[in-house]
Design a protein around this motif. Structure first.
Motif, PDB file in Angstrom:
ATOM      1  N   ARG A   1       0.832  -1.196   0.000  1.00 48.38           N
ATOM      2  CA  ARG A   1       0.000   0.000   0.000  1.00 48.38           C
ATOM      3  C   ARG A   1       0.867   1.247   0.000  1.00 48.38           C
ATOM      4  NH1 ARG A   1      -3.419   1.490   4.653  1.00 48.38           N
ATOM      5  NH2 ARG A   1      -3.090  -0.664   5.210  1.00 48.38           N
TER       6      ARG A   1
ATOM      7  N   ASP B   1       0.903   4.211  -2.722  1.00 50.38           N
ATOM      8  CA  ASP B   1       0.740   5.628  -2.369  1.00 50.38           C
ATOM      9  C   ASP B   1       1.898   6.442  -2.899  1.00 50.38           C
ATOM     10  OD1 ASP B   1      -0.718   5.072   0.899  1.00 50.38           O
ATOM     11  OD2 ASP B   1      -1.592   5.264  -1.115  1.00 50.38           O
TER      12      ASP B   1
ATOM     13  N   ARG C   1       1.784   9.469  -5.544  1.00 52.52           N
ATOM     14  CA  ARG C   1       2.301  10.803  -5.230  1.00 52.52           C
ATOM     15  C   ARG C   1       3.357  11.206  -6.240  1.00 52.52           C
ATOM     16  NH1 ARG C   1       3.965  10.204  -0.031  1.00 52.52           N
ATOM     17  NH2 ARG C   1       6.137  10.381  -0.662  1.00 52.52           N
TER      18      ARG C   1
END
Lengths: 196, 569
Positions: B175, B179, B183
């Motif tokens: 995860r 992320d 980003r």
């Protein structure tokens, strides 16, 4: 008319401006020499006759023939000498190996003279510069810089310079190269010296 | 990586080597190239100069020269793309890039060995930090499996708990990775979204010359021309232009400090550069004042000279200044001295009354000899006209050579022919602008304005070149903003298309940002064009170094446009 062939030879050289070397006119030379021989024989005969029979009226024609002989001789030597001078200039312009078409135009004796001249020039140049030798034929005037900027006028492909590096000469590319390497190509019209 | 000490890390590295110079086709690059050439002549660095017009040219030139050269200097090209991926060089090739295009590609910034950027690390670069974009992938996996094998030797009773822990940790790691990647995409998107320009390349090389104390007035003049080119073609903001002018002014005063007193005055033939607060009338000293006012963007747009009202206002303006029409229509050199003396102040006063507050701009002028007086903008227009001349039988590299020659002081006739070409180009631009506005050729497509030049338009051949079309685009947008009443349309950007090659059936498309007083000149059309082309699989060529200029097949024009509209709304 006497001496016309000889003047023809001179005119031929005079027509070729710009230091070019026309073909060696073997025929013309032979004709002039034949004419000289004929004149000389006639003169000999007349002189003998004049001496033997005391015929004074032959003297003017003997004189005339003698002048013609001298004139022919002068024309021939001028022709040969001028050709030698042109060959000498070619050595300074083109280097020690002349282009094939020029060599074609030289007779055997001229070739021999040329190689002798080359040898003496080379030994002279070798003796300069404290035993190291100096190539005088490269720059007529002292060069301002070691490298010059050149522009390529047509595609010439690859070109190798002294230290083995290869340069690709493509149209409209500009290069900054050692002067001596470019002179040959500038003369051929592949490169153009850029003065800014 | 960015080079901090340009003398040590760039000049001294190449000083004993043979270098290939790959130069883009714009005036700033030409000026930078001339400065570098003079420096190389001083130090006898052997080089080969190859002009390039686009990415394909760059790749071809690189392939041809990669065996012979190890060091490549790229001027105004190469910074905004992943160069190593595009060119696939050998490991020992080194690229020195001096480019005004921003944003600089992140791979170029963070590559330490082969790419050296000759770019100032100003505040406006905004490069994302290394950790936000790059990350070693193996670490996470390796430690994970290592833990598992360790735990595998534990007794089975505890295994389930440890296994759950390991599974949880793995899910957590995945995860976090997702992320991080999301980003990263966001950061890169923000960074690469807008295209703009940085400090001029010729100023960079002039500063190198200054550091080496080998700078001359010629080099200073070329640096000024490079900066002015950025201003004329609207690549930098006004603030940046003024700041850079101030920097140049310091150098100019340093060079002019050469004690010119009564006894030791310099000969009139020497080159003198002077700071001028001169009029924004293009080429006015080489033309007549009237023609210059009619054909300069600033005055033409402010008076709205394509309308009858505008013409009347112009006549009023001239009458207000007390300039007789006969004088004003004459060549500038032949105008009466009494008029020429106070011309600038008189014009400034009158233009303030007509709402043109910035008729004067800070710039530099040069003069050498009695006849030869040029402003920097004159030179830019002349050289651009030569660089993009559309004569038959002249390839792009022929034009490059002609333009490069015109920058030397000894090739004045070439410069004058360039000035003539520039006059023709400016007149063509004004006529095209007038006809486009009068015939309402500019259409609002929603998120942007659009204009298409038909094939039969007079002088349309001139506009098949990128810089000429961009100039036309900018003038057209300014004129449109002045002439339209729709408030919303005034804030829209403009996309313009013109036929490029009738035989091959291609058009050239240019996009420029909206017109505003405080515009930061950031252009998002580069990415937009790419995405639109992808989504409709139109046959496009993104060959130009400026990504906001592309070539497109005429048949794909409508679907490309539709895709662009959907993308930007």
């Amino acid at each position: 008319m006497f001496c016309e062939k000889a003047v023809e030879l001179i005119r031929e050289l005079h027509r070729m401006t710009d230091g070019q070397l026309p073909a060696f006119n073997e025929d013309g030379l032979r004709q002039v020499l034949q004419e000289m021989e004929a004149l000389y024989e006639q003169n000999q005969a007349d002189v003998n006759e004049a001496k033997a029979e005391g015929r004074a009226e032959l003297i003017p024609s003997i004189k005339l023939r003698h002048c013609c002989l001298l004139r022919n001789q002068r024309c021939l030597t001028a022709y040969l000498y001028d050709r030698l001078l042109r060959m000498r200039a070619l050595r300074w312009e083109y280097g020690s190996v002349l282009p094939a078409n020029v060599r074609f135009h030289m007779c055997a004796e001229e070739v021999q003279w040329f190689s002798q001249y080359k040898k003496s020039l080379a030994s002279f140049m070798r003796s300069l510069g404290g035993g190291e030798g100096l190539d005088l034929t490269q720059d007529m005037k002292p060069p301002k810089s070691l490298y010059i900027e050149v522009r390529c006028l047509k595609d010439h492909g690859e070109f190798e310079i002294d230290d083995g590096t290869v340069i690709l000469l493509k149209k409209n590319s500009q290069h900054f190269l050692p002067r001596w390497k470019c002179e040959q190509l500038i003369r051929q019209g592949v490169l153009e010296h850029v003065v800014s | 990586m960015f080079i901090t000490d340009i003398r040590k890390d760039f000049y001294e590295v190449v000083a004993n080597q043979r270098v290939a110079l790959l130069v883009a086709s714009d005036i700033d690059a030409l000026c930078a190239c001339k400065i570098l050439q003079v420096l190389f002549h001083c130090d006898q660095v052997q080089y080969t100069l190859v002009p390039v017009t686009g990415w394909q040219d760059l790749s071809t030139a690189f392939l041809e020269h990669k065996e012979q050269f190890r060091y490549f200097v790229l001027i105004n090209c190469g910074a905004n793309v992943d160069l190593l991926e595009m060119l696939q060089p050998d490991d020992d090739s080194v690229f020195f890039i001096c480019d005004t295009h921003r944003p600089v590609d992140v791979v170029n910034v963070y590559n330490d060995s082969q790419i050296k950027l000759l770019i100032k690390q100003d505040d406006d670069l905004g490069v994302p930090s290394y950790d936000d974009i790059f990350r070693d992938e193996d670490e996470g996996e390796g430690s994970d499996s290592g833990n598992e094998s360790e735990e595998g030797s534990e007794p089975s009773g505890k295994r389930r708990r440890f296994d759950e822990g390991a599974v949880e940790r793995r899910i957590e790691r995945r995860r976090a990775k997702r992320d991080w990647e999301a980003r990263r995409r966001e950061i890169l998107f923000d960074y690469e979204q807008y295209e703009y320009h940085g400090t001029s390349a010729s100023i960079m090389f002039f500063e190198l010359a200054w550091v080496l104390t080998k700078d001359t007035k010629d080099m200073l003049w070329w640096a000024v021309i490079g900066l002015t080119d950025q201003w004329v073609h609207d690549k930098i903001t006004h603030m940046k232009y003024v700041t850079d002018i101030a920097t140049m002014q310091r150098h100019v005063s340093r060079h002019n400090h050469r004690n010119e007193d009564e006894e030791n005055s310099l000969s009139i033939d020497c080159m003198r550069i002077s700071f001028e607060y001169d009029l924004r009338l293009t080429l006015y000293q080489h033309w007549s004042l009237y023609e210059s006012i009619c054909n300069s963007c600033y005055t033409s747009c402010n008076f709205k000279l394509w309308t009858l009202n505008g013409q009347k206002k112009l006549q009023e303006f001239l009458a207000d200044m007390g300039l007789p029409l006969k004088q004003v229509r004459q060549k500038f050199h032949s105008m009466d001295m009494s008029i020429k003396e106070n011309l600038r102040d008189v014009i400034e006063e009158s233009s303030n009354k007509y709402g043109m507050k910035d008729i004067r701009i800070q710039t530099f002028g040069v003069h050498f000899g009695f006849k030869n007086r040029f402003l920097a903008s004159d030179m830019v227009h002349a050289t651009t006209a030569l660089l993009e001349s559309t004569e038959k039988d002249e390839s792009a590299s022929d034009n490059f050579i002609k333009a490069l020659d015109s920058l030397s002081r000894s090739n004045l006739d070439r410069l004058h022919s360039g000035i003539d070409l520039a006059k023709k180009k400016l007149m063509a631009i004004q006529q095209t602008v007038a006809s486009c506005i009068c015939t309402n050729l500019i259409v609002s497509q929603g998120p942007f304005l659009y204009c298409y030049l038909m094939e039969g338009t007079p002088d349309v051949k001139l506009f098949s070149k990128p810089m000429a079309l961009t100039l036309l685009c900018k003038y057209l947008l300014k004129a449109f903003v002045q002439s339209t009443r729709n408030k919303r349309c005034k804030l829209l950007p403009l996309v313009m298309a013109a036929p490029k090659d009738v035989e091959k059936g291609s058009v050239i498309v240019v996009g420029i940002p909206p017109e505003s007083e405080t515009s930061d000149k950031k252009n998002f059309f580069g990415r937009a064009f790419e995405k639109a082309a992808e989504s409709t699989s139109s046959r496009t060529l993104h060959d130009n170094f400026d990504t906001s200029i592309i070539t497109l097949k005429t048949e794909d024009r409508s679907k490309f446009l539709d895709a662009l509209i959907t993308l930007l709304s």
